[in-house]
Scaffold this motif. Structure first.
Motif, PDB file in Angstrom:
ATOM      1  N   VAL A 107      -0.848   4.177   4.344  1.00 29.46           N
ATOM      2  CA  VAL A 107      -1.664   4.108   5.565  1.00 29.46           C
ATOM      3  C   VAL A 107      -1.723   2.628   5.934  1.00 29.46           C
ATOM      4  O   VAL A 107      -2.112   1.791   5.106  1.00 29.46           O
ATOM      5  N   VAL A 108      -1.301   2.320   7.159  1.00 26.92           N
ATOM      6  CA  VAL A 108      -1.099   0.916   7.545  1.00 26.92           C
ATOM      7  C   VAL A 108      -1.786   0.629   8.886  1.00 26.92           C
ATOM      8  O   VAL A 108      -1.736   1.448   9.802  1.00 26.92           O
ATOM      9  N   ALA A 109      -2.414  -0.524   8.967  1.00 24.72           N
ATOM     10  CA  ALA A 109      -3.077  -0.937  10.211  1.00 24.72           C
ATOM     11  C   ALA A 109      -2.053  -1.067  11.334  1.00 24.72           C
ATOM     12  O   ALA A 109      -0.941  -1.549  11.116  1.00 24.72           O
ATOM     13  N   HIS A 110      -2.437  -0.662  12.541  1.00 23.80           N
ATOM     14  CA  HIS A 110      -1.466  -0.630  13.640  1.00 23.80           C
ATOM     15  C   HIS A 110      -1.200  -1.994  14.268  1.00 23.80           C
ATOM     16  O   HIS A 110      -0.140  -2.221  14.812  1.00 23.80           O
ATOM     17  N   ALA A 111      -2.163  -2.917  14.192  1.00 22.42           N
ATOM     18  CA  ALA A 111      -1.927  -4.250  14.759  1.00 22.42           C
ATOM     19  C   ALA A 111      -1.669  -5.220  13.613  1.00 22.42           C
ATOM     20  O   ALA A 111      -2.597  -5.772  13.034  1.00 22.42           O
ATOM     21  N   ILE A 112      -0.413  -5.373  13.272  1.00 19.71           N
ATOM     22  CA  ILE A 112      -0.044  -6.247  12.156  1.00 19.71           C
ATOM     23  C   ILE A 112       1.161  -7.093  12.545  1.00 19.71           C
ATOM     24  O   ILE A 112       1.784  -6.866  13.588  1.00 19.71           O
ATOM     25  N   TYR A 113       1.488  -8.033  11.691  1.00 22.48           N
ATOM     26  CA  TYR A 113       2.667  -8.869  11.861  1.00 22.48           C
ATOM     27  C   TYR A 113       3.886  -7.991  12.178  1.00 22.48           C
ATOM     28  O   TYR A 113       4.101  -6.964  11.531  1.00 22.48           O
ATOM     29  N   GLY A 114       4.677  -8.403  13.169  1.00 23.28           N
ATOM     30  CA  GLY A 114       5.809  -7.603  13.632  1.00 23.28           C
ATOM     31  C   GLY A 114       6.800  -7.235  12.534  1.00 23.28           C
ATOM     32  O   GLY A 114       7.304  -6.104  12.491  1.00 23.28           O
ATOM     33  N   GLY A 115       7.088  -8.152  11.650  1.00 24.33           N
ATOM     34  CA  GLY A 115       8.032  -7.884  10.560  1.00 24.33           C
ATOM     35  C   GLY A 115       7.501  -6.810   9.620  1.00 24.33           C
ATOM     36  O   GLY A 115       8.239  -5.925   9.168  1.00 24.33           O
ATOM     37  N   THR A 116       6.202  -6.882   9.337  1.00 29.46           N
ATOM     38  CA  THR A 116       5.581  -5.889   8.463  1.00 29.46           C
ATOM     39  C   THR A 116       5.593  -4.522   9.143  1.00 29.46           C
ATOM     40  O   THR A 116       5.856  -3.493   8.517  1.00 29.46           O
ATOM     41  N   TYR A 117       5.331  -4.531  10.455  1.00 30.83           N
ATOM     42  CA  TYR A 117       5.353  -3.280  11.215  1.00 30.83           C
ATOM     43  C   TYR A 117       6.740  -2.643  11.127  1.00 30.83           C
ATOM     44  O   TYR A 117       6.875  -1.451  10.837  1.00 30.83           O
ATOM     45  N   ALA A 118       7.765  -3.456  11.344  1.00 31.27           N
ATOM     46  CA  ALA A 118       9.141  -2.945  11.290  1.00 31.27           C
ATOM     47  C   ALA A 118       9.481  -2.429   9.891  1.00 31.27           C
ATOM     48  O   ALA A 118      10.157  -1.416   9.736  1.00 31.27           O
ATOM     49  N   LEU A 119       8.990  -3.118   8.878  1.00 37.13           N
ATOM     50  CA  LEU A 119       9.226  -2.693   7.494  1.00 37.13           C
ATOM     51  C   LEU A 119       8.694  -1.275   7.265  1.00 37.13           C
ATOM     52  O   LEU A 119       9.397  -0.418   6.724  1.00 37.13           O
ATOM     53  N   PHE A 120       7.449  -1.043   7.698  1.00 37.71           N
ATOM     54  CA  PHE A 120       6.825   0.258   7.448  1.00 37.71           C
ATOM     55  C   PHE A 120       7.271   1.326   8.448  1.00 37.71           C
ATOM     56  O   PHE A 120       7.296   2.504   8.142  1.00 37.71           O
ATOM     57  N   ARG A 121       7.622   0.900   9.666  1.00 36.28           N
ATOM     58  CA  ARG A 121       7.963   1.836  10.720  1.00 36.28           C
ATOM     59  C   ARG A 121       9.394   2.315  10.566  1.00 36.28           C
ATOM     60  O   ARG A 121       9.707   3.463  10.823  1.00 36.28           O
ATOM     61  N   GLN A 122      10.272   1.403  10.175  1.00 44.83           N
ATOM     62  CA  GLN A 122      11.701   1.647  10.250  1.00 44.83           C
ATOM     63  C   GLN A 122      12.377   1.598   8.886  1.00 44.83           C
ATOM     64  O   GLN A 122      13.034   2.528   8.466  1.00 44.83           O
ATOM     65  N   PHE A 123      12.166   0.485   8.212  1.00 45.87           N
ATOM     66  CA  PHE A 123      12.964   0.224   7.007  1.00 45.87           C
ATOM     67  C   PHE A 123      12.590   1.143   5.846  1.00 45.87           C
ATOM     68  O   PHE A 123      13.447   1.811   5.269  1.00 45.87           O
ATOM     69  N   LEU A 124      11.310   1.180   5.491  1.00 48.09           N
ATOM     70  CA  LEU A 124      10.905   1.941   4.302  1.00 48.09           C
ATOM     71  C   LEU A 124      11.151   3.439   4.445  1.00 48.09           C
ATOM     72  O   LEU A 124      11.624   4.065   3.488  1.00 48.09           O
TER      73      LEU A 124
END
Ligand SMILES: *Cc1c(COP(=O)(O)O)cnc(C)c1O
Length: 415
Positions: A107-124
């Motif tokens: 469960v991840v906060a929606h307003a976060i550093y762009g790289g972290t967002y991409a990590l959780f949204r796309q990469f992982l």
């Protein structure tokens, strides 16, 4: 918790000598280490012997200089231990991959550093089968509802990027722990301002590239946690740090150990100046967001969680309505007024300005940006500490007038 004093803890941790009695720590450049007797070697591989016993194995495993920097950061955050990585993303990715196996959930906060967002949204999800539900961490019902029986971590930033919302860490910790998950907090935006581990965070991650480094010249990251978690990360069979290898160079670690003792002074000055600008901008009717303003929605949370002497941090945002006006203001501030630089990143001794919708948050779609409260005319300022305060305010005021934001903006109370 209330008697935790990061500055005192940092001073105590720093009181070490270098080889030959140097007042600075020696840099251990070796990538491999001898053992005094052959029986020691196997215990280094099983983790029974390690840096705590003064035993080192190999440069991608623990290094004494990097470990010394880790001790200072552990002292700053009040965690049992800390270890450093080659970048903030290295620290975040390794932490997520250590906590979550394929099929697990975050469960991840929606307003976060762009790289972290991409990590959780796309990469992982794509590479590791780890799925994420994004939530507003200040909506506790939504946070609670997002948990599944496979949720291993709740991930937030102490001060959201770029909305500057501050989540209620003790309540988030309570929810995470009740579900058997860990609370992971990225404290890059506010070292010393808030100490997340004192409010229930299990793991605190940092990009040392920002405030800790302070000069925009080195990339680095850190994971502050229990000793047990760091040993897990460094396990030769199953450790994300050992096997993915985001290793911090000992020379970089040595540089950073010389920056960290000044961090308390720097943070106070960043906060003082950001507070000053925020108050003046607010009084002028500019739409400014800063956690040190009475108008900030999470002012009480900061009051409750913050280490008061460090203020409300060095980041503020101004909303100029449109991208064009944001660009005009930043351009004038950099090119006519020498107020600061149009550049991403933060924590530099000079002021850095960027438009999140077109840069650090551009990993989010327009709709996601709207949901996360990122407007197209938002300018994020990481307030520097050079020049005099009046000189800098004069430059800012002139630029606002030049692009027509001031004094027209004084009608702000409508919104
Ligand atoms: C910069 C930043 C990161 C990433 O750190 P790097 O050192 O660039 O890898 C992570 N989180 C936040 C909040 C950041 O500002």
């Amino acid at each position: 918790m209330s008697d935790f004093h990061p500055v005192e803890a940092m001073a105590a941790a720093r009181h070490e000598f270098g080889e030959h009695g140097g007042v600075n720590l020696s840099v251990e450049i070796s990538t491999t280490f001898t053992v005094m007797d052959p029986e020691t070697m196997p215990s280094l591989f099983t983790g029974q012997a390690g840096p705590k016993q003064g035993c080192y194995l190999y440069g991608r495993h623990f290094n004494p200089t990097v470990y010394a920097l880790g001790r200072q950061l552990a002292a700053m955050e009040g965690t049992e231990a800390a270890y450093c990585t080659s970048s903030g993303m290295g620290a975040i990715a390794a932490t997520a991959m250590q906590l979550c196996r394929s099929g697990d959930h975050a469960v991840v906060a929606h307003a976060i550093y762009g790289g972290t967002y991409a990590l959780f949204r796309q990469f992982l999800p794509g590479r590791a089968g780890v799925h994420t539900t994004f939530v507003d961490p200040n909506d506790l019902q939504a946070v609670e509802a997002a948990f599944t029986d496979r949720t291993r971590m709740l991930y937030v930033e102490t001060m959201a990027n770029p909305t500057l919302a501050i989540p209620d860490l003790p309540r988030l910790a309570e929810i995470a722990h009740r579900h058997g998950a860990r609370l992971v907090v990225d404290n890059t935006f506010c070292p010393l301002v808030i100490s997340p581990a004192q409010h229930g965070a299990d793991i605190v991650v940092h990009s040392l590239t920002k405030y800790a480094g302070g000069a925009s010249d080195v990339i680095g990251g850190a994971i502050c946690a229990r000793e047990e978690f760091l040993l897990e990360l460094m396990d030769v069979q199953d450790g994300a740090l050992m096997l993915l290898g985001p290793t911090m160079d000992p020379t970089v670690a040595s540089h950073l150990t010389l920056r960290l003792p000044l961090l308390p002074l720097r943070m106070k000055e960043h906060s003082k100046r950001a507070q000053f600008f925020a108050e003046r901008l607010h009084a002028a009717g500019v739409r400014v967001v800063y956690p040190g303003l009475e108008s900030h929605p999470n002012r009480d949370t900061l009051h409750r969680l913050g280490n008061r002497e460090f203020g409300a941090g060095g980041i503020l945002t101004v909303d100029l309505g449109t991208r064009e006006r944001a660009d005009a203001l930043m351009g004038t501030l950099q090119n006519d007024e020498q107020f600061g630089y149009m550049a991403v990143s933060l924590g530099y001794f000079e002021t850095l300005m960027s438009c999140p919708s077109a840069s650090t948050s551009s990993e989010l779609t327009e709709e996601e940006q709207r949901a996360a409260g990122i407007s197209p005319g938002l300018v994020r300022m990481s307030v520097g500490l050079t020049g005099s305060l009046e000189q800098r305010w004069g430059q800012l005021e002139r630029a606002l007038r030049k692009v027509g934001i001031w004094p027209q903006a004084v009608t702000h109370s409508a919104n």
